[in-house]
Design an enzyme around this catalytic site. Structure first.
Site, short mmCIF file in Angstrom:
data_model
loop_
_atom_site.label_atom_id
_atom_site.label_comp_id
_atom_site.label_asym_id
_atom_site.label_seq_id
_atom_site.Cartn_x
_atom_site.Cartn_y
_atom_site.Cartn_z
N ASP A 15 20.85 -6.99 -28.18
CA ASP A 15 20.44 -6.83 -29.68
C ASP A 15 19.84 -7.88 -30.16
O ASP A 15 19.99 -9.30 -29.77
CB ASP A 15 21.95 -6.57 -30.40
N HIS A 32 10.75 -5.84 -28.66
CA HIS A 32 11.33 -4.85 -27.78
C HIS A 32 10.32 -5.47 -26.32
O HIS A 32 11.04 -5.55 -25.16
CB HIS A 32 10.82 -3.56 -28.05
N LEU A 128 22.12 -5.42 -6.36
CA LEU A 128 22.44 -5.25 -7.68
C LEU A 128 22.30 -3.82 -8.03
O LEU A 128 21.13 -3.31 -7.88
CB LEU A 128 22.16 -6.09 -8.75
C1 FPP Z 1 18.31 -3.59 -30.17
O1 FPP Z 1 17.63 -4.67 -31.00
C2 FPP Z 1 17.41 -3.38 -28.94
C3 FPP Z 1 17.08 -1.83 -28.63
C4 FPP Z 1 17.54 -0.63 -29.64
C5 FPP Z 1 16.61 -1.56 -27.56
C6 FPP Z 1 16.63 -2.37 -26.39
C7 FPP Z 1 15.72 -2.25 -25.50
C8 FPP Z 1 15.03 -3.30 -24.60
C9 FPP Z 1 15.27 -4.84 -24.58
C10 FPP Z 1 13.75 -2.95 -23.74
C11 FPP Z 1 13.71 -1.88 -22.73
C12 FPP Z 1 14.43 -1.97 -21.48
C13 FPP Z 1 13.63 -1.36 -20.33
C14 FPP Z 1 14.62 -1.20 -19.22
C15 FPP Z 1 12.37 -1.38 -20.22
P1 FPP Z 1 17.32 -4.04 -32.50
O2 FPP Z 1 15.92 -3.76 -32.42
O3 FPP Z 1 18.19 -3.19 -33.04
O4 FPP Z 1 17.09 -5.52 -33.04
P2 FPP Z 1 17.67 -5.98 -34.79
O5 FPP Z 1 19.19 -5.61 -34.73
O6 FPP Z 1 17.28 -7.32 -34.77
O7 FPP Z 1 16.62 -4.88 -35.53
#
Ligand code: FPP
Length: 238
Positions: A15, A32, A128
């Site tokens: 997150d 991201h 893994l």
């Molecule tokens: C939450 O942060 C994160 C997500 C909803 C997406 C997580 C995805 C990745 C790290 C990348 C992808 C993975 C692969 C396998 C390619 P948020 O956007 O909710 O952050 P915020 O709460 O600060 O807005």
């Protein structure tokens, strides 16, 4: 002295990508992208230190409700990840496995095909197991498991009396895998957000204010060290 064990299965809620982007005056998708680099580093490290399963919350069933441009950016990142790892698979040790409703019509067909292809070509890898939770929702997973159990009862493959915790677990997307020993959530939010509700029942939780794009091997090791200090009782007394 009791041997201090490395966790077998670690789950992560990655997150804080959006907040990291905002703090750096960048669009959310840049968060991201940076978060994906962090993930690559952590997968490699987890494999090196002998963790056997790493499950990350990559895209929830609720994430479709984000602005279209952000959803498109995330889908593009998954596609890129899959393409790169399909190419690298012969030289890699990681077993890729998707959990979540990957057969949902929401998911573009070519993306689903890449997911299934990467799963197939890495299924015998000895390193893994990387579980990517994609189009994943914990309650949705439990409902899908119930439907499959009901269907198997109807087909007389199992009968009602056979249902117990072990059998139920096998119908979940994590199938025969052990439950996570440790769940890490970054960014300071202290909740589980529909992530692995069945499997996290006895897991140790570790929350850090570090935003996912800034999460490092050192931060990961802090979580592992903290885990090693915890006393797990699984409902028993000392
Ligand atoms: C939450 O942060 C994160 C997500 C909803 C997406 C997580 C995805 C990745 C790290 C990348 C992808 C993975 C692969 C396998 C390619 P948020 O956007 O909710 O952050 P915020 O709460 O600060 O807005």
């Amino acid at each position: 002295m009791e041997e201090i064990k490395t966790p077998i299965h670690v789950a992560i809620i990655m997150d804080g990508n959006g907040r990291w982007a905002k703090e750096n005056n960048l669009p959310r998708n840049a968060g991201h992208r940076k978060g994906t680099k962090t993930l690559e580093t952590i997968i490699k490290h987890a494999n090196q230190i002998g963790i056997q399963y790493l499950t990350v919350y990559a895209f929830s069933t609720e994430n479709w409700n984000r602005p279209q441009n952000e959803v498109d950016g995330l889908i593009k990142l998954f596609r890129k990840y899959l393409d790169e790892h399909i190419k690298k698979a012969p030289r890699e040790e990681i077993r890729f496995n998707a959990i979540g409703d990957i057969f949902s019509p929401n998911i573009p067909k070519e993306l689903r095909e890449k997911i299934l292809h990467l799963q197939e070509i890495t299924k015998d890898k000895k390193g893994l197991c990387f579980n990517m939770a994609f189009n994943y929702g914990g309650r949705d997973e439990i409902i899908r498991a119930c439907k499959n159990i009901a269907s198997d009862i109807k087909l007389k493959h199992i009968d009602c009396e056979m249902i117990n915790e072990d059998l139920f677990s096998q119908y979940l997307d994590t199938g025969h895998q052990p439950d996570p020993d440790l769940m890490i959530r970054t960014s300071g939010e202290i909740r589980t957000s529909n992530f692995l509700p069945w499997q996290l029942t006895y897991s140790e939780f570790y929350f850090t204010t570090c935003l996912w794009p800034e999460f490092t091997i050192e931060e990961f090791n802090l979580a592992i060290d903290e885990y090693k200090r915890r006393k797990r009782r699984f409902g028993k007394s000392e």
